[in-house]
Design an enzyme around this catalytic site. Structure first.
Site, PDB file in Angstrom:
ATOM      1  N   HIS A 299      15.544  -2.301  69.189  1.00  0.00           N
ATOM      2  CA  HIS A 299      15.589  -1.213  70.171  1.00  0.00           C
ATOM      3  C   HIS A 299      16.828  -1.267  71.067  1.00  0.00           C
ATOM      4  O   HIS A 299      17.529  -0.286  71.257  1.00  0.00           O
ATOM      5  CB  HIS A 299      14.342  -1.241  71.055  1.00  0.00           C
ATOM      6  CG  HIS A 299      13.054  -1.259  70.294  1.00  0.00           C
ATOM      7  ND1 HIS A 299      12.813  -0.441  69.234  1.00  0.00           N
ATOM      8  CD2 HIS A 299      11.939  -2.006  70.446  1.00  0.00           C
ATOM      9  CE1 HIS A 299      11.594  -0.671  68.759  1.00  0.00           C
ATOM     10  NE2 HIS A 299      11.049  -1.622  69.477  1.00  0.00           N
TER      11      HIS A 299
ATOM     12  N   ASP B  14      11.875  -9.122  68.946  1.00  0.00           N
ATOM     13  CA  ASP B  14      10.958  -8.005  69.141  1.00  0.00           C
ATOM     14  C   ASP B  14      11.646  -6.795  69.786  1.00  0.00           C
ATOM     15  O   ASP B  14      11.282  -5.656  69.512  1.00  0.00           O
ATOM     16  CB  ASP B  14       9.783  -8.469  70.026  1.00  0.00           C
ATOM     17  CG  ASP B  14       8.623  -7.506  70.005  1.00  0.00           C
ATOM     18  OD1 ASP B  14       8.246  -7.071  68.900  1.00  0.00           O
ATOM     19  OD2 ASP B  14       8.090  -7.172  71.088  1.00  0.00           O
TER      20      ASP B  14
END
Ligand code: NAP
Length: 484
Positions: A240, A235
């Site tokens: 990111h 996730d």
């Protein structure tokens, strides 16, 4: 300081999943702000699309409610809202059925920039791409925007890339990582490549280590079933945090141009060493503060999914050999706090007696709250009493330094959507980058799945599991404090 706004070309933006959470919370409020700023011209249009049978009026009413909920009160202007809503239409469409596509074709204009935002589950990307193509709604100049998650491993990411490649060239595909749209993340590139100060010392010889922290206070309650199939590594880290690491570690691109920047990021990902068991700590939050723990939220009593992960990453190239990158991210932690901290090495020799007052220079790039940068430097403690040293921050919090209202700093989604309209892919992930990131992540996840590793418990409201502290202690270092 009033920021310069350069209007973009006239566009038709179709948002598939226009009634969904992301569209209502981020995409439409972001577009409203761009409209208010004068960047989106009055001829441009936004077309919401989803299965629900809404009329244009019903859909506009829904977006109106979203603006009132998600745009700050002092940015809500009735006249601007009315003019913005007048730019919005709705088409009821099912990605998996034939109905609605003829109407969409007649709604989208041929002589303007056409962009299609896939704000739906990734399982529908293929259906949308195929039907857009079959109904000749897209052509070689159209753009598609796809949301995360881009696959759950290398095989699924490759399959998604292959599906999109059947209908669109790579130059038409905009894979969103909203971290790249953050002001400070782009400033990281400006600081590195528009100044002479940092680049000469931006290497293992002068940098002791780098810490990247993305801490959240919320748990996974409400989306536990989804999260349980993902976990912190998929996730947050694969996308990111990997992107942040790349921007810190990459070589200067020859130009600020999409492929030049993405080529350099790709080289970093390919230079990452495999991570061993001793370099990773995984955690799951316990119940606390009146809320259930991860196990209750995930609805899976035997879940081995991590809500926290910390890892030591080595970039095996000349620039970074010997400088570890420590990454950590987790839910239900002490504070909502994200930063990159670059800790420099000690000066080679101290001429001052007050050696104990000495602290390493740190460049802190804060992503939230209050995007900004601090450079921690040593100065003389003011006043008489000899040469005593102290560390102070050179504060570069943008809203203060630029005299800007924090509300005027564009949200990541606003910036990225305008980049799509401008046709600028620099801040979007290229297909090979995503695949390289999965190729590095897959063996880590497969390793703990094969061993059946169980994450360590950690207290809600803490800084994470005990062993995460040890990860740095054994290297003679400490994590920076997670503070609100
Ligand atoms: P969501 O709230 O579940 O919304 C899904 C949207 O897709 C709805 O508008 C739904 O409307 C539409 N939809 C579902 N099936 C469809 C079909 N067969 N044909 C056409 N439209 C269909 O999801 P979301 O949270 O907005 O997320 C959308 C995407 O963004 C996902 O890929 C998600 O992973 C990603 N994302 C979301 C967030 C976030 O904060 N929400 C953050 C990052 C990434 P109907 O049911 O009326 O069709």
């Amino acid at each position: 300081m009033v920021s310069r706004v350069i209007p973009v070309d006239t566009f038709d933006l179709v948002i598939f999943g226009g009634t969904g959470d992301l569209a209502r919370r981020k995409i439409f409020p972001g577009l409203y702000r761009r409209f208010m700023a004068g960047q989106m011209n009055a001829d441009s249009r936004i077309i919401g699309a989803a299965r629900a049978k809404n009329s244009d009026e019903q859909f506009r009413a829904m977006i109106h409610d979203s603006l009132l909920e998600f745009v700050p009160k002092d940015r809500q202007d009735d006249k601007v809202i009315e003019a913005f809503l007048a730019r919005i239409d709705y088409v009821s469409i099912d990605a998996k059925e034939e109905s609605g596509w003829t109407k969409l074709k007649s709604t989208v204009r041929a002589n303007v920039v056409r962009a299609f935002y896939f704000s739906v589950a990734p399982a529908l990307f293929g259906d949308l791409a195929e039907r857009l193509h079959a109904h000749a709604i897209t052509d070689a100049t159209s753009r598609v925007v796809v949301e995360k998650p881009f696959g759950r491993d290398l095989a699924t990411a490759k399959a998604l890339n292959a599906t999109l490649a059947k209908y669109f060239a790579e130059t038409q595909i905009y894979r969103i990582d909203h971290y790249l749209g953050k002001e400070t993340v782009q400033n990281l590139m400006a600081v590195r490549f528009a100044n002479i100060l940092f680049e000469p010392i931006w290497k293992a010889q002068y940098i002791d280590h780098v810490q990247i922290t993305v801490a959240e206070t919320v748990g996974v309650d409400g989306r536990g079933a989804y999260y349980d199939k993902s976990g912190a590594m998929r996730d947050m880290v694969q996308n990111h945090m990997m992107q942040l690491l790349c921007l810190i570690a990459m070589e200067p691109p020859y130009h600020f141009d999409p492929d030049a920047v993405r080529d350099e990021k790709l080289k970093v990902i390919r230079a990452l060493e495999p991570v061993t068991v001793n370099d990773i700590v995984r955690g799951q939050y316990l119940a606390g503060g009146g809320e259930g723990g991860y196990i209750e939220h995930s609805e899976n009593p035997n879940s081995k999914t991590e809500s926290y992960v910390a890892l030591r990453v080595n970039v095996a190239n000349w620039r970074w050999k010997g400088t570890p990158f420590y990454l950590r991210t987790g839910k239900r932690l002490r504070a909502r706090y994200s930063e990159i901290a670059i800790t420099f090495k000690e000066p080679p020799h101290s001429i001052f007696d007050d050696a104990k007052g000495w602290k390493a220079n740190v460049l802190v790039i804060r992503l939230q709250p209050n995007e900004g940068m601090n450079l921690m430097v040593m100065i003389k403690e003011p006043g008489p009493g000899g040469m005593r040293l102290m560390q102070v921050p050179l504060d570069m919090t943008f809203a203060d330094a630029l005299g800007q209202d924090a509300e005027d700093v564009p949200d990541a989604y606003e910036r990225l959507i305008m980049d799509v309209i401008r046709g600028n892919q620099t801040l979007f992930m290229r297909g090979d980058e995503v695949e390289a990131a999965w190729a590095w992540t897959d063996p880590i996840i497969q390793g703990w799945e094969a061993r059946g590793d169980k994450p360590q418990d950690y207290d809600a409201g803490s800084s994470g599991p005990e062993d995460a502290l040890m990860l740095l202690h054994k290297d003679g270092r400490r994590w920076r404090e997670i503070k609100g």
